[in-house]
Design a protein around this motif. Structure first.
Motif, mmCIF file in Angstrom:
data_model
loop_
_atom_site.group_PDB
_atom_site.id
_atom_site.type_symbol
_atom_site.label_atom_id
_atom_site.label_comp_id
_atom_site.label_asym_id
_atom_site.label_seq_id
_atom_site.Cartn_x
_atom_site.Cartn_y
_atom_site.Cartn_z
ATOM 1 N N THR A 215 42.648 38.330 31.632
ATOM 2 C CA THR A 215 41.479 38.395 32.511
ATOM 3 C C THR A 215 40.692 39.685 32.254
ATOM 4 O O THR A 215 39.455 39.666 32.197
ATOM 5 C CB THR A 215 41.922 38.293 33.985
ATOM 6 O OG1 THR A 215 42.488 36.998 34.188
ATOM 7 C CG2 THR A 215 40.750 38.475 34.931
ATOM 8 N N ASP B 20 38.080 31.524 32.174
ATOM 9 C CA ASP B 20 39.405 32.067 32.488
ATOM 10 C C ASP B 20 40.204 31.008 33.235
ATOM 11 O O ASP B 20 39.949 30.733 34.401
ATOM 12 C CB ASP B 20 39.251 33.339 33.328
ATOM 13 C CG ASP B 20 40.550 34.153 33.412
ATOM 14 O OD1 ASP B 20 41.593 33.685 32.893
ATOM 15 O OD2 ASP B 20 40.503 35.246 33.998
ATOM 16 N N GLU B 21 41.129 30.379 32.538
ATOM 17 C CA GLU B 21 41.952 29.296 33.075
ATOM 18 C C GLU B 21 41.105 28.229 33.773
ATOM 19 O O GLU B 21 41.297 27.938 34.948
ATOM 20 C CB GLU B 21 43.022 29.862 34.010
ATOM 21 C CG GLU B 21 43.867 30.902 33.275
ATOM 22 C CD GLU B 21 45.185 31.210 33.941
ATOM 23 O OE1 GLU B 21 45.614 30.436 34.802
ATOM 24 O OE2 GLU B 21 45.793 32.224 33.557
ATOM 25 N N GLN C 59 38.519 33.060 36.891
ATOM 26 C CA GLN C 59 39.829 32.506 37.262
ATOM 27 C C GLN C 59 39.798 32.046 38.719
ATOM 28 O O GLN C 59 40.341 31.005 39.062
ATOM 29 C CB GLN C 59 40.896 33.598 37.043
ATOM 30 C CG GLN C 59 42.318 33.109 37.145
ATOM 31 C CD GLN C 59 43.328 34.121 36.562
ATOM 32 O OE1 GLN C 59 42.987 35.250 36.195
ATOM 33 N NE2 GLN C 59 44.578 33.695 36.459
HETATM 34 MG MG LIG Z 1 44.333 36.370 34.495
#
Ligand SMILES: [Mg+2]
Ligand SMILES: Nc1ncnc2c1ncn2[C@@H]1O[C@H](COP(=O)(O)OP(=O)(O)OP(=O)(O)O)[C@@H](O)[C@H]1O
Length: 279
Positions: free
Chosen positions: A43, A166-167, A89
Motif C-alpha cells: 500500500t 490496491d486489492e 484498499q
Molecule cells: Mg495494503
C-alpha cells in the motif's frame, strides 16, 4: 513511466522504513501485479506513486519518485491524479458522493471533462464494470463488492494513462474478480493503459499481468516477467508468500525430473504440464 531512484520512506511514527532503497522502473503500457506479505509495503508503494506519500502521510522521504516526469515531492496529489487514477484498499474512505452516478460525475467534473463527453463516459464505465443497473442507487445500500465496482468505474470514467489498484477484488466473488481483471487486461491491451495492481490472489494475477513485483519487508525481492519471477517460487515460499498451486506442483515435478517446461500460468498450461509428467 514511473521511476523510483534510491527511494526510501519511513512514516513519521514508523520504527523502520516502510519502503527501503527502491530502484524501480514501470514502463508505459506495463501491467504489473504487486504481491507480498502483510506489512511488506504494498500500500505504501501505491501511496508513493499517487503522491499520498509524502503529501498526506508525512515522514522521512529519501531519493526520488517521478510519474511521467513529475517529481512527486514537487507536484501536488491533484497534479499527479491527472496521470494516475487510484482505487484504494479501503473503498469506503474513497467514496465522496452518496449515489453511484454522482460518484462518477464528481471525478469527471473535478477534472473538467467537457459536458458533452460526460454521459458517454459514465454509461461506458458502468457498463464495463457490469453495474449499469446500480446507477441510481444509494451507495449505502450496496454490498462491499458492488462498492468496489463503483470505485473502479469512477476511475475508468476518467480514462487515466496509469491505473493503480490496491486489492481491488478483496470483496468480490471469483467470477467478478475475473471480470475486473479481464477488463483491466483489455484496457492494457487495447489502449496501452499502464496497470498496477496489488492483489492477494496470486493465481488470478498470474493469468492476467505481464510482470510481477514481489515486495518483502519494504524491499523488492523479485521484479520481472511473470514466468521469470515464478522460476523463483522457492524463494517466495520460504518467505511465506503463497504461489499458485500449479506452480508448486511444477516445482515438485521438475525436481523429480518429470517436466522440463517452464512454470505454467494458466490452467491450459497446467494441463500440458501434467500430460508431460505422465508420459
Ligand atoms: Mg495494503
Ligand atoms: N500510517 C502509518 N503510520 C505508520 N506506519 C505505517 C502506516 N501505514 C503503514 N505503516 C507501516 O508501514 C509498513 C508497510 O505497510 P503497508 O500498509 O504499506 O503494507 P501492505 O503490504 O500494504 O500490508 P497489507 O497486506 O496488510 O495491506 C508496515 O510496517 C506498517 O505497519
Amino acid at each position: 513511466m514511473i521511476e523510483m531512484k534510491d527511494f526510501s520512506f519511513r512514516y513519521a511514527s514508523g520504527k523502520r522504513n516502510a519502503l527501503n532503497n527502491l530502484n524501480l522502473t514501470i514502463e508505459d503500457g506495463d501491467f504489473v501485479g504487486i504481491i507480498g506479505n502483510s506489512g511488506a509495503g504494498k500500500t505504501t508503494l501505491t501511496y508513493a506513486i499517487n503522491g499520498i506519500v509524502p503529501h498526506h502521510y508525512k515522514g522521512d522521504f529519501y531519493g526520488a519518485v517521478t510519474v511521467n516526469g513529475l517529481d512527486t515531492v514537487d507536484s501536488s496529489p491533484e497534479q499527479i491524479a491527472a496521470h494516475v487514477g487510484s482505487v484504494f484498499q479501503d473503498v469506503d474512505a474513497q467514496m465522496v458522493a452518496s449515489m453511484v452516478e454522482d460518484e462518477l460525475l464528481f471525478g469527471l467534473e473535478n477534472f473538467s471533462v467537457p459536458r458533452e463527453e460526460i454521459e458517454g463516459r459514465v454509461a461506458e464505465a458502468l457498463e464495463q464494470t457490469g453495474i449499469s443497473a446500480l446507477r441510481h442507487r444509494d451507495l449505502d445500500t450496496l454490498s462491499g463488492g458492488q462498492k468496489q465496482k463503483v470505485a473502479i468505474a469512477a476511475i475508468l470514467a476518467l480514462r487515466p494513462r496509469i491505473i493503480l489498484l490496491d486489492e481491488p477484488t478483496g470483496e468480490l466473488d471469483p467470477q467478478s474478480s475475473e471480470q475486473i481483471y479481464s477488463l483491466l487486461a483489455r484496457l492494457n491491451r487495447e489502449h496501452g493503459t499502464t496497470i498496477i495492481a496489488v492483489e492477494q490472489k496470486i493465481g488470478l494475477l498470474c493469468r492476467y499481468v505481464k510482470k510481477l513485483l514481489v515486495l518483502e519487508k519494504g524491499e523488492v525481492m523479485l521484479h520481472g516477467p511473470v514466468r521469470e519471477v515464478l522460476e523463483s517460487s522457492g524463494r517466495m515460499e520460504e518467505s511465506g508468500i503463497h504461489v499458485p498451486r500449479i506452480v508448486s506442483l511444477h516445482k515438485e515435478l521438475s525436481g523429480l525430473g518429470l517436466v522440463h517446461s517452464s512454470a505454467p500460468v494458466s490452467m491450459d498450461e497446467a494441463e500440458t504440464m501434467v500430460r508431460e509428467a505422465l508420459q
